[in-house]
Design a protein around this motif. Structure first.
Motif, PDB file in Angstrom:
ATOM      1  N   ILE A   8       0.845  -1.194   0.000  1.00  0.00           N
ATOM      2  CA  ILE A   8       0.000   0.000   0.000  1.00  0.00           C
ATOM      3  C   ILE A   8       0.878   1.241   0.000  1.00  0.00           C
ATOM      4  CG2 ILE A   8      -1.844   1.237   1.206  1.00  0.00           C
ATOM      5  CD1 ILE A   8      -2.530  -1.477   2.558  1.00  0.00           C
ATOM      6  N   HIS A   9       0.503   2.206  -0.841  1.00  0.00           N
ATOM      7  CA  HIS A   9       1.247   3.462  -0.960  1.00  0.00           C
ATOM      8  C   HIS A   9       0.300   4.632  -0.754  1.00  0.00           C
ATOM      9  CE1 HIS A   9       3.873   6.609  -2.254  1.00  0.00           C
ATOM     10  NE2 HIS A   9       3.205   6.853  -3.367  1.00  0.00           N
ATOM     11  N   ASN A  10       0.661   5.525   0.178  1.00  0.00           N
ATOM     12  CA  ASN A  10      -0.092   6.763   0.382  1.00  0.00           C
ATOM     13  C   ASN A  10       0.535   7.875  -0.446  1.00  0.00           C
ATOM     14  OD1 ASN A  10      -0.920   5.306   3.117  1.00  0.00           O
ATOM     15  ND2 ASN A  10      -2.338   7.008   2.749  1.00  0.00           N
ATOM     16  N   ILE A  11      -0.169   8.303  -1.486  1.00  0.00           N
ATOM     17  CA  ILE A  11       0.297   9.417  -2.310  1.00  0.00           C
ATOM     18  C   ILE A  11       0.256  10.692  -1.486  1.00  0.00           C
ATOM     19  CG2 ILE A  11      -0.161  10.746  -4.394  1.00  0.00           C
ATOM     20  CD1 ILE A  11      -1.392   8.168  -5.560  1.00  0.00           C
ATOM     21  N   ILE A  12      -0.848  10.916  -0.800  1.00  0.00           N
ATOM     22  CA  ILE A  12      -1.005  11.900   0.266  1.00  0.00           C
ATOM     23  C   ILE A  12      -1.728  11.166   1.384  1.00  0.00           C
ATOM     24  CG2 ILE A  12      -1.018  13.910  -1.285  1.00  0.00           C
ATOM     25  CD1 ILE A  12      -4.055  13.979  -1.042  1.00  0.00           C
ATOM     26  N   PRO A  13      -1.784  11.704   2.612  1.00  0.00           N
ATOM     27  CA  PRO A  13      -2.426  10.949   3.696  1.00  0.00           C
ATOM     28  C   PRO A  13      -3.848  10.504   3.377  1.00  0.00           C
ATOM     29  CG  PRO A  13      -1.200  12.777   4.606  1.00  0.00           C
ATOM     30  CD  PRO A  13      -1.134  12.938   3.111  1.00  0.00           C
ATOM     31  N   GLU A  14      -4.585  11.305   2.591  1.00  0.00           N
ATOM     32  CA  GLU A  14      -5.980  10.960   2.296  1.00  0.00           C
ATOM     33  C   GLU A  14      -6.154  10.042   1.095  1.00  0.00           C
ATOM     34  OE1 GLU A  14      -5.617  14.860   4.363  1.00  0.00           O
ATOM     35  OE2 GLU A  14      -4.765  14.028   2.506  1.00  0.00           O
ATOM     36  N   LEU A  15      -5.108   9.840   0.290  1.00  0.00           N
ATOM     37  CA  LEU A  15      -5.230   9.077  -0.949  1.00  0.00           C
ATOM     38  C   LEU A  15      -4.213   7.947  -0.958  1.00  0.00           C
ATOM     39  CD1 LEU A  15      -6.393   8.691  -3.810  1.00  0.00           C
ATOM     40  CD2 LEU A  15      -4.643  10.303  -4.626  1.00  0.00           C
TER      41      LEU A  15
END
Length: 333
Positions: free
Chosen positions: A295-302
């Motif tokens: 899992i990769h968080n591009i930004i904290p919400e995405l």
């Protein structure tokens, strides 16, 4: 007790995400009541290679969900209202996109009434799965079971009386959880479960869940044993899941689950998990599940991710026996 934090914890558990939680959108306060909305939009593509039948690839967004929360503080009481739904309703879940009620409850100080997770669901130390629908299968959170209930929390205990699964039951289904929070973020959950099954017997089982922290990483362990538990684990007599009676007698089962989360940094994490359930029925309705994800968080919400999983039993059209690979994107708010 901090009731605002309690509801945030519920939302985090609902999403089963180890990423930093996005705060709900605050809509403001009116007459001592604050209003906020939250949820996520999730799109997923799944390649499916079942043991029987043809392979296929399909996409869906049914897991998308929205919720409304209200918090009223007045006359020394804190009252929380929470309503949430997703798009898994309809006659053909995963194909129809009808709105479905997930949660609708009121929390008055330490008492919760309404539709929400069973006490058995709270028995589990959850691993970070992409597929929440089938992710905890084989644990006591296996069917994502929500029911009308009343529960009371005190001194680390949660006592729950629930709408019974057996329609002709004379008493509610029952669960008692005890949460022990230790230094370093470690925790242990002890659970006793009891319910009337469809031969009229009142049967019982127990579970233990544990989370051990190793710096940023975590090891989650779960085990359960007893009768009447197939209705919650999703593994039961002859593969019929919630049927915990065979030839007039209650059937017992033993389940084990282990999951490890490795956090590379604030943007990347990975999880691996294994589940095994053995059912003491004539057909030996046993189950094994395997999962690996990144899992990769591009930004904290995405966040975006990929997960490989394998089930050894059929759990309806959405979770066939065999292998699946999921890719997904999820935007939380």
């Amino acid at each position: 007790m901090n009731y605002g934090n309690s509801l945030i914890a519920l939302a985090i558990t609902s999403c089963l995400s180890a990423a930093p939680a996005a705060q709900a959108v605050d809509l403001g306060t009116y007459n001592d009541t604050s209003f906020s909305i939250g949820g996520f939009v999730k799109a997923e593509g799944i390649f499916e290679d079942p043991e029987t039948g043809d392979s296929r690839f399909f996409g869906r967004a049914n897991q998308t969900r929205f919720n409304l929360k209200t918090v009223t503080q007045k006359q020394g009481h804190t009252v929380v209202g929470f309503v949430e739904g997703d798009f898994y309703g309809g006659d053909f879940p995963g194909e129809d996109n009808d709105w479905r009620l997930r949660h609708a409850f009121i929390k008055i100080d330490n008492v919760t009434v309404g539709q929400t997770w069973t006490g058995q669901f709270w028995a589990v130390a959850h691993t970070d799965y992409l597929d929440f629908l089938g992710g905890p299968r084989g644990t006591l959170a296996g069917l994502n079971f929500r029911t009308t209930l009343a529960s009371y929390e005190f001194a680390g205990f949660r006592v729950t009386a629930q709408d019974p699964i057996y329609n002709n039951a004379d008493i509610p289904d029952l669960a008692v959880n005890y949460n022990l929070n230790l230094d370093g973020g470690h925790k242990i959950i002890l659970t006793a479960s009891g319910r009337e099954v469809d031969n009229g017997d009142f049967v019982a089982g127990g579970a233990i869940g544990a989370q051990f922290m190793f710096d940023r990483h975590s090891l989650n362990l779960n085990a359960h044993y007893g009768e009447g538990l197939g209705a919650f684990s999703g593994v039961g007599v002859n593969g019929s899941m919630s049927d915990d009676v065979e030839n007039g007698d209650a059937v017992s089962q033993t389940g084990l689950n282990a999951g490890f989360r490795y956090v590379f940094n604030a943007q990347w994490r990975a999880n691996i998990a294994y589940t095994k359930v053995e059912v003491d029925d004539q057909a030996d309705s046993n189950y094994e599940g395997h999962r690996v994800n990144l899992i990769h968080n591009i930004i904290p919400e995405l966040e975006v991710g990929v997960e490989w999983r394998k089930h050894s039993l059929v759990f309806g059209p959405l979770i066939p026996e065999g292998q699946q690979v999921e890719v997904m994107a999820k935007y939380s708010f």
